[in-house]
Design a protein around this motif. Structure first.
Motif, mmCIF file in Angstrom:
data_model
loop_
_atom_site.group_PDB
_atom_site.id
_atom_site.type_symbol
_atom_site.label_atom_id
_atom_site.label_comp_id
_atom_site.label_asym_id
_atom_site.label_seq_id
_atom_site.Cartn_x
_atom_site.Cartn_y
_atom_site.Cartn_z
ATOM 1 N N GLY A 23 0.787 -1.224 0.000
ATOM 2 C CA GLY A 23 0.000 0.000 0.000
ATOM 3 C C GLY A 23 0.819 1.275 0.000
ATOM 4 N N ASP A 24 2.109 1.190 0.348
ATOM 5 C CA ASP A 24 2.972 2.374 0.333
ATOM 6 C C ASP A 24 3.197 2.837 -1.100
ATOM 7 N N LEU A 25 3.340 4.137 -1.251
ATOM 8 C CA LEU A 25 3.676 4.688 -2.560
ATOM 9 C C LEU A 25 5.179 4.826 -2.697
ATOM 10 N N VAL A 26 5.685 4.550 -3.891
ATOM 11 C CA VAL A 26 7.076 4.866 -4.199
ATOM 12 C C VAL A 26 7.173 6.385 -4.091
ATOM 13 N N PRO A 27 8.207 6.925 -3.413
ATOM 14 C CA PRO A 27 8.304 8.378 -3.270
ATOM 15 C C PRO A 27 8.166 9.093 -4.619
ATOM 16 N N ALA A 28 7.481 10.232 -4.608
ATOM 17 C CA ALA A 28 7.163 10.957 -5.842
ATOM 18 C C ALA A 28 8.403 11.425 -6.595
ATOM 19 N N HIS A 29 9.558 11.453 -5.946
ATOM 20 C CA HIS A 29 10.780 11.905 -6.610
ATOM 21 C C HIS A 29 11.577 10.744 -7.225
ATOM 22 N N LEU A 59 12.809 1.392 -11.259
ATOM 23 C CA LEU A 59 12.532 2.613 -10.501
ATOM 24 C C LEU A 59 13.604 2.787 -9.440
ATOM 25 N N TRP A 60 13.964 4.034 -9.186
ATOM 26 C CA TRP A 60 14.997 4.322 -8.202
ATOM 27 C C TRP A 60 14.637 5.612 -7.487
ATOM 28 N N LYS A 61 14.843 5.624 -6.178
ATOM 29 C CA LYS A 61 14.633 6.862 -5.421
ATOM 30 C C LYS A 61 15.963 7.286 -4.823
ATOM 31 N N GLU A 62 16.152 8.571 -4.775
ATOM 32 C CA GLU A 62 17.358 9.144 -4.196
ATOM 33 C C GLU A 62 16.944 10.430 -3.504
ATOM 34 N N ARG A 63 17.883 11.212 -3.092
ATOM 35 C CA ARG A 63 17.576 12.424 -2.337
ATOM 36 C C ARG A 63 17.304 13.631 -3.227
ATOM 37 N N ASP A 64 16.990 13.400 -4.472
ATOM 38 C CA ASP A 64 16.647 14.470 -5.399
ATOM 39 C C ASP A 64 15.157 14.757 -5.231
#
Length: 153
Positions: A23-29, A59-64
């Motif tokens: 149910g969590d969303l992948v962060p929008a960034h 998909l990849w999330k980082e601090r951007d």
């Protein structure tokens, strides 16, 4: 979900959201770091040679935190990949970094978000691999009306 389906959905969205099975969303960034075609050639446990090909999104999330991938940008990435790799209308597999390893997911859509759905394994050669099939026992009904001598059966 096939490639044609995600392209159709992207044409009607203002924002992109990917939802994990919990149910969590992948962060929008998030970034889409790869769009490619993966072919897997293998032999199943029954000795049959098989081949599977999927289109892969990573998909990849980082601090951007200011980065937001818009639907039209993802469509452009897909179009470039289609020209380069000559994609067929294949199923899409999504890779996303979990806490300990990269997870692979199937893709679905709920009208708002793309859903990363769990993949499962299965034996592809149940008839040839030697795993016994489950035995189903039919319970015998005990009833005086079904006695063969009762005339009701």
């Amino acid at each position: 979900m096939k490639l044609s389906e995600i392209k159709n959905h992207l044409n009607h969205l203002k924002t992109i959201g990917f939802q994990l099975p919990n149910g969590d969303l992948v962060p929008a960034h998030f970034h889409v770091t790869e769009v490619g075609k993966i072919t897997k050639d293998f032999i199943d446990c029954g000795g049959k040679v098989r081949s599977e090909t999927v289109i892969n999104f990573q998909l990849w999330k980082e601090r951007d935190y200011n980065h937001r991938l818009h639907p039209e940008k993802l469509l452009k990435i897909i179009e470039i990949s289609e020209k380069m790799f000559h994609f067929d209308d294949l199923e899409i597999e999504v890779e996303y970094q979990g806490k300990e390893t990269i997870g692979k997911y199937n893709l679905d859509f709920d009208g708002t978000n793309f859903l990363l759905t769990s993949k499962v394994t299965a034996c592809l050669a149940l008839d040839a691999c030697g795993i016994p099939k489950p035995i189903i026992k039919v319970a015998q009904a005990v009833s005086s009306c079904c006695d063969p001598k009762s005339g009701c059966c």
